[in-house]
Design a protein around this motif. Structure first.
Motif, PDB file in Angstrom:
ATOM      1  N   MET A   1       0.846  -1.202   0.000  1.00  0.00           N
ATOM      2  CA  MET A   1       0.000   0.000   0.000  1.00  0.00           C
ATOM      3  C   MET A   1       0.875   1.243   0.000  1.00  0.00           C
ATOM      4  O   MET A   1       1.831   1.343   0.764  1.00  0.00           O
ATOM      5  N   ASP A   2       0.600   2.190  -0.882  1.00  0.00           N
ATOM      6  CA  ASP A   2       1.331   3.445  -0.914  1.00  0.00           C
ATOM      7  C   ASP A   2       1.081   4.212   0.380  1.00  0.00           C
ATOM      8  O   ASP A   2       0.025   4.104   1.003  1.00  0.00           O
ATOM      9  N   TRP A   3       2.111   5.069   0.747  1.00  0.00           N
ATOM     10  CA  TRP A   3       1.944   5.875   1.957  1.00  0.00           C
ATOM     11  C   TRP A   3       0.753   6.810   1.791  1.00  0.00           C
ATOM     12  O   TRP A   3       0.535   7.384   0.720  1.00  0.00           O
ATOM     13  N   MET A   4       0.026   6.982   2.872  1.00  0.00           N
ATOM     14  CA  MET A   4      -1.174   7.810   2.814  1.00  0.00           C
ATOM     15  C   MET A   4      -1.237   8.657   4.094  1.00  0.00           C
ATOM     16  O   MET A   4      -0.985   8.141   5.188  1.00  0.00           O
ATOM     17  N   PRO A   5      -1.569   9.942   3.974  1.00  0.00           N
ATOM     18  CA  PRO A   5      -1.651  10.790   5.172  1.00  0.00           C
ATOM     19  C   PRO A   5      -2.669  10.249   6.176  1.00  0.00           C
ATOM     20  O   PRO A   5      -3.670   9.624   5.802  1.00  0.00           O
ATOM     21  N   GLU A   6      -2.400  10.525   7.455  1.00  0.00           N
ATOM     22  CA  GLU A   6      -3.295  10.077   8.517  1.00  0.00           C
ATOM     23  C   GLU A   6      -4.712  10.630   8.341  1.00  0.00           C
ATOM     24  O   GLU A   6      -5.703   9.959   8.635  1.00  0.00           O
ATOM     25  N   THR A   7      -4.786  11.880   7.864  1.00  0.00           N
ATOM     26  CA  THR A   7      -6.114  12.475   7.679  1.00  0.00           C
ATOM     27  C   THR A   7      -6.915  11.727   6.614  1.00  0.00           C
ATOM     28  O   THR A   7      -8.134  11.563   6.736  1.00  0.00           O
ATOM     29  N   THR A   8      -6.240  11.252   5.568  1.00  0.00           N
ATOM     30  CA  THR A   8      -6.926  10.506   4.507  1.00  0.00           C
ATOM     31  C   THR A   8      -7.385   9.146   5.019  1.00  0.00           C
ATOM     32  O   THR A   8      -8.489   8.682   4.701  1.00  0.00           O
ATOM     33  N   ILE A   9      -6.521   8.500   5.834  1.00  0.00           N
ATOM     34  CA  ILE A   9      -6.906   7.214   6.430  1.00  0.00           C
ATOM     35  C   ILE A   9      -8.108   7.402   7.352  1.00  0.00           C
ATOM     36  O   ILE A   9      -9.058   6.612   7.330  1.00  0.00           O
ATOM     37  N   ALA A  10      -8.087   8.471   8.139  1.00  0.00           N
ATOM     38  CA  ALA A  10      -9.218   8.760   9.032  1.00  0.00           C
ATOM     39  C   ALA A  10     -10.488   9.018   8.222  1.00  0.00           C
ATOM     40  O   ALA A  10     -11.585   8.564   8.601  1.00  0.00           O
ATOM     41  N   ALA A  11     -10.341   9.731   7.096  1.00  0.00           N
ATOM     42  CA  ALA A  11     -11.499   9.994   6.230  1.00  0.00           C
ATOM     43  C   ALA A  11     -12.062   8.688   5.682  1.00  0.00           C
ATOM     44  O   ALA A  11     -13.285   8.491   5.622  1.00  0.00           O
TER      45      ALA A  11
ATOM     46  N   TRP B   1     -11.915   5.700   7.057  1.00  0.00           N
ATOM     47  CA  TRP B   1     -12.638   5.029   8.137  1.00  0.00           C
ATOM     48  C   TRP B   1     -14.003   5.672   8.382  1.00  0.00           C
ATOM     49  O   TRP B   1     -15.011   4.979   8.525  1.00  0.00           O
ATOM     50  N   LEU B   2     -14.012   6.999   8.431  1.00  0.00           N
ATOM     51  CA  LEU B   2     -15.251   7.718   8.723  1.00  0.00           C
ATOM     52  C   LEU B   2     -16.296   7.469   7.639  1.00  0.00           C
ATOM     53  O   LEU B   2     -17.467   7.195   7.937  1.00  0.00           O
ATOM     54  N   ILE B   3     -15.872   7.551   6.380  1.00  0.00           N
ATOM     55  CA  ILE B   3     -16.799   7.327   5.258  1.00  0.00           C
ATOM     56  C   ILE B   3     -17.325   5.898   5.278  1.00  0.00           C
ATOM     57  O   ILE B   3     -18.526   5.645   5.110  1.00  0.00           O
ATOM     58  N   PHE B   4     -16.420   4.953   5.508  1.00  0.00           N
ATOM     59  CA  PHE B   4     -16.812   3.547   5.545  1.00  0.00           C
ATOM     60  C   PHE B   4     -17.835   3.288   6.649  1.00  0.00           C
ATOM     61  O   PHE B   4     -18.888   2.681   6.420  1.00  0.00           O
TER      62      PHE B   4
ATOM     63  N   GLY C   1     -21.757   1.498  -5.363  1.00  0.00           N
ATOM     64  CA  GLY C   1     -21.254   2.330  -4.278  1.00  0.00           C
ATOM     65  C   GLY C   1     -20.484   1.553  -3.239  1.00  0.00           C
ATOM     66  O   GLY C   1     -19.402   1.980  -2.791  1.00  0.00           O
ATOM     67  N   LEU C   2     -20.993   0.380  -2.837  1.00  0.00           N
ATOM     68  CA  LEU C   2     -20.318  -0.420  -1.814  1.00  0.00           C
ATOM     69  C   LEU C   2     -18.986  -0.974  -2.310  1.00  0.00           C
ATOM     70  O   LEU C   2     -18.034  -1.107  -1.534  1.00  0.00           O
ATOM     71  N   PHE C   3     -18.913  -1.320  -3.582  1.00  0.00           N
ATOM     72  CA  PHE C   3     -17.626  -1.746  -4.147  1.00  0.00           C
ATOM     73  C   PHE C   3     -16.582  -0.652  -3.965  1.00  0.00           C
ATOM     74  O   PHE C   3     -15.436  -0.916  -3.572  1.00  0.00           O
ATOM     75  N   VAL C   4     -16.955   0.584  -4.262  1.00  0.00           N
ATOM     76  CA  VAL C   4     -16.012   1.703  -4.163  1.00  0.00           C
ATOM     77  C   VAL C   4     -15.663   1.983  -2.697  1.00  0.00           C
ATOM     78  O   VAL C   4     -14.497   2.201  -2.354  1.00  0.00           O
ATOM     79  N   VAL C   5     -16.662   1.968  -1.825  1.00  0.00           N
ATOM     80  CA  VAL C   5     -16.424   2.242  -0.398  1.00  0.00           C
ATOM     81  C   VAL C   5     -15.471   1.210   0.197  1.00  0.00           C
ATOM     82  O   VAL C   5     -14.494   1.559   0.885  1.00  0.00           O
ATOM     83  N   THR C   6     -15.727  -0.070  -0.049  1.00  0.00           N
ATOM     84  CA  THR C   6     -14.845  -1.105   0.505  1.00  0.00           C
ATOM     85  C   THR C   6     -13.487  -1.096  -0.179  1.00  0.00           C
ATOM     86  O   THR C   6     -12.480  -1.404   0.456  1.00  0.00           O
ATOM     87  N   GLY C   7     -13.462  -0.704  -1.456  1.00  0.00           N
ATOM     88  CA  GLY C   7     -12.182  -0.556  -2.146  1.00  0.00           C
ATOM     89  C   GLY C   7     -11.335   0.532  -1.511  1.00  0.00           C
ATOM     90  O   GLY C   7     -10.112   0.391  -1.371  1.00  0.00           O
ATOM     91  N   GLY C   8     -11.987   1.633  -1.122  1.00  0.00           N
ATOM     92  CA  GLY C   8     -11.269   2.707  -0.448  1.00  0.00           C
ATOM     93  C   GLY C   8     -10.727   2.273   0.893  1.00  0.00           C
ATOM     94  O   GLY C   8      -9.574   2.558   1.256  1.00  0.00           O
ATOM     95  N   LEU C   9     -11.542   1.567   1.678  1.00  0.00           N
ATOM     96  CA  LEU C   9     -11.081   1.079   2.976  1.00  0.00           C
ATOM     97  C   LEU C   9      -9.929   0.095   2.795  1.00  0.00           C
ATOM     98  O   LEU C   9      -8.950   0.121   3.551  1.00  0.00           O
ATOM     99  N   GLU C  10     -10.049  -0.767   1.813  1.00  0.00           N
ATOM    100  CA  GLU C  10      -9.009  -1.762   1.567  1.00  0.00           C
ATOM    101  C   GLU C  10      -7.681  -1.083   1.256  1.00  0.00           C
ATOM    102  O   GLU C  10      -6.623  -1.479   1.763  1.00  0.00           O
ATOM    103  N   LYS C  11      -7.713  -0.048   0.422  1.00  0.00           N
ATOM    104  CA  LYS C  11      -6.477   0.660   0.062  1.00  0.00           C
ATOM    105  C   LYS C  11      -5.888   1.397   1.256  1.00  0.00           C
ATOM    106  O   LYS C  11      -4.669   1.394   1.477  1.00  0.00           O
TER     107      LYS C  11
END
Length: 408
Positions: free
Chosen positions: A1-11, A13-16, A283-293
């Motif tokens: 997984m590429d490095w990702m800012p903490e704020t993006t990871i928090a986003a 989680w929140l969206i998921f 929508g759920l495919f994209v949401v879970t894809g985001g969480l997975e990344k």
């Protein structure tokens, strides 16, 4: 997984979490957004906040699942418009004379049809037809309503095209249609037998009686040429499924061919398609894809692996619990990143398919099929209460999942 800012990871989680809460509850206060809208909004926010690029969002969607579901919906729409389901009800009315036999026919027809034609749609069309017949026969409608809901869930476990979560699992796992059916048809058959016996025992005074029905006539009202065409197309599709042809390709070709007609306006078919369900899937495919990344790192995967998901009993239990918390389709998507890494992924996917489907019988809100039956029944003045359902559904779920585990 590429490095990702903490704020993006928090986003992420929140969206998921927000998306799954709305999907589980079905709505949020003040706003009129539904499950499909919540999934679409969640997917859009995953892109807007930079968790996924637009290209990654496209890649997160499993279009085989969407195409297969759309094709099957078109086929079912043509069967309904042709009078196929009313013809079945007409046959039952003309040949059944005892309540216990009538119950068996409702369980059998709901289960078998759901095995091939997506259980949600079977519940949608069968509930009013069965209730019409029950009213004519002056019987207690509750056990028959229960039979439609529970049998459609149990029967749908048999094949990839039985329900939305199986359609998704078939696409994600690449298990051939025939192998899937060989593994799970026995679970469906025994499960339908258990359903039949359990409902009959739960309503002894309705079924253990010498009562016989008077002859009754339910008008068939079917369109012969369209009915024949729809049945032939469905039969060819099922044969091609078992011969290993890609199920999404076969389904959409069958659906497309049925749209080529002089007898039915396309608008009538389009109205029958559950567009919100397709939107929710995307929508759920994209949401879970985001969480997975953003979240599913190697350490997280290793931590999940330590929860002994290789044990079928634990995997079935986790799947059943998730299915009743957030519904079966979101539950499957939650497990998607982990199942391929288990020791025997094919067996694990079959356990997930079995448990996610049969867990839908645990409560009235356990599956969309149950809610459809309850809503269609209420529209005809029949109230299926939470506890009336739970008294039958909960023990039925435990018994059928236990047999499924023994079999698999």
């Amino acid at each position: 997984m590429d490095w990702m800012p903490e704020t993006t990871i928090a986003a992420a989680w929140l969206i998921f979490l927000a998306t799954y809460v709305v999907v589980a509850v079905g709505k949020i206060p003040v706003y009129r957004i539904d499950r499909a809208g919540a999934a679409l909004l969640g997917g859009s926010l995953m892109v807007a906040t930079g968790v996924l690029s637009l290209e990654e969002a496209y890649q997160a969607v499993d279009f085989n699942t969407i195409v297969l579901l759309l094709g099957m919906m078109i086929v079912v729409a043509n069967l309904r418009l042709s009078g196929f389901f009313r013809a079945i009800t007409h046959w039952i009315a003309g040949h059944v004379r005892r309540p216990i036999t009538f119950l068996g026919m409702v369980v059998f027809s709901s289960g078998v049809l759901s095995a091939f034609l997506v259980n949600d749609t079977i519940c949608l069309v069968m509930t009013p037809l069965v209730l019409e017949l029950v009213t004519r026969l002056k019987r207690n409608p509750i056990p028959y309503v229960l039979a439609i809901a529970t049998a459609s869930n149990v029967g749908s476990v048999a094949t990839i095209t039985g329900n939305p979560q199986n359609i998704m699992i078939g696409s994600l796992s690449r298990i051939p249609y025939g192998d899937f059916a060989v593994a799970l048809v026995p679970v469906a058959v025994i499960g339908l037998m258990i359903t039949y016996v359990f409902i009959a025992l739960s309503y002894r005074s309705d079924f253990f009686t010498r009562d016989q029905f008077d002859p009754t006539d339910v008008p068939a009202r079917y369109h012969g040429p369209l009915l024949a065409k729809s049945i032939v197309v469905l039969a060819v599709m099922v044969v091609l499924f078992f011969f290993g042809q890609p199920v999404a390709k076969v389904a959409i070709m069958g659906g497309g061919f049925l749209l080529l007609t002089r007898r039915v306006r396309p608008e009538k078919v389009y109205i029958e398609i559950d567009w919100p369900l397709l939107v929710m899937f995307v929508g759920l495919f994209v949401v879970t894809g985001g969480l997975e990344k953003a979240v599913i790192t190697a350490d997280v995967s290793a931590a999940i692996a330590r929860q002994h998901l290789d044990n079928p009993t634990i995997l079935a239990g986790v799947t059943a619990l998730l299915s009743n918390l957030v519904s079966n389709v979101p539950a499957v998507l939650l497990l998607k990143p982990f199942v391929p890494n288990l020791q025997d992924p094919q067996r694990a996917w079959l356990v997930v398919a079995m448990a996610a489907t049969l867990a839908g019988n645990f409560t009235l809100v356990g599956s969309v099929a149950n809610l459809i039956v309850a809503q269609r029944a209420k529209a005809r003045g029949v109230e299926l209460s939470f506890w009336a359902y739970f008294k039958v559904g909960a023990p039925l779920t435990v018994l059928t999942i236990a047999f499924g585990l023994l079999w698999l």
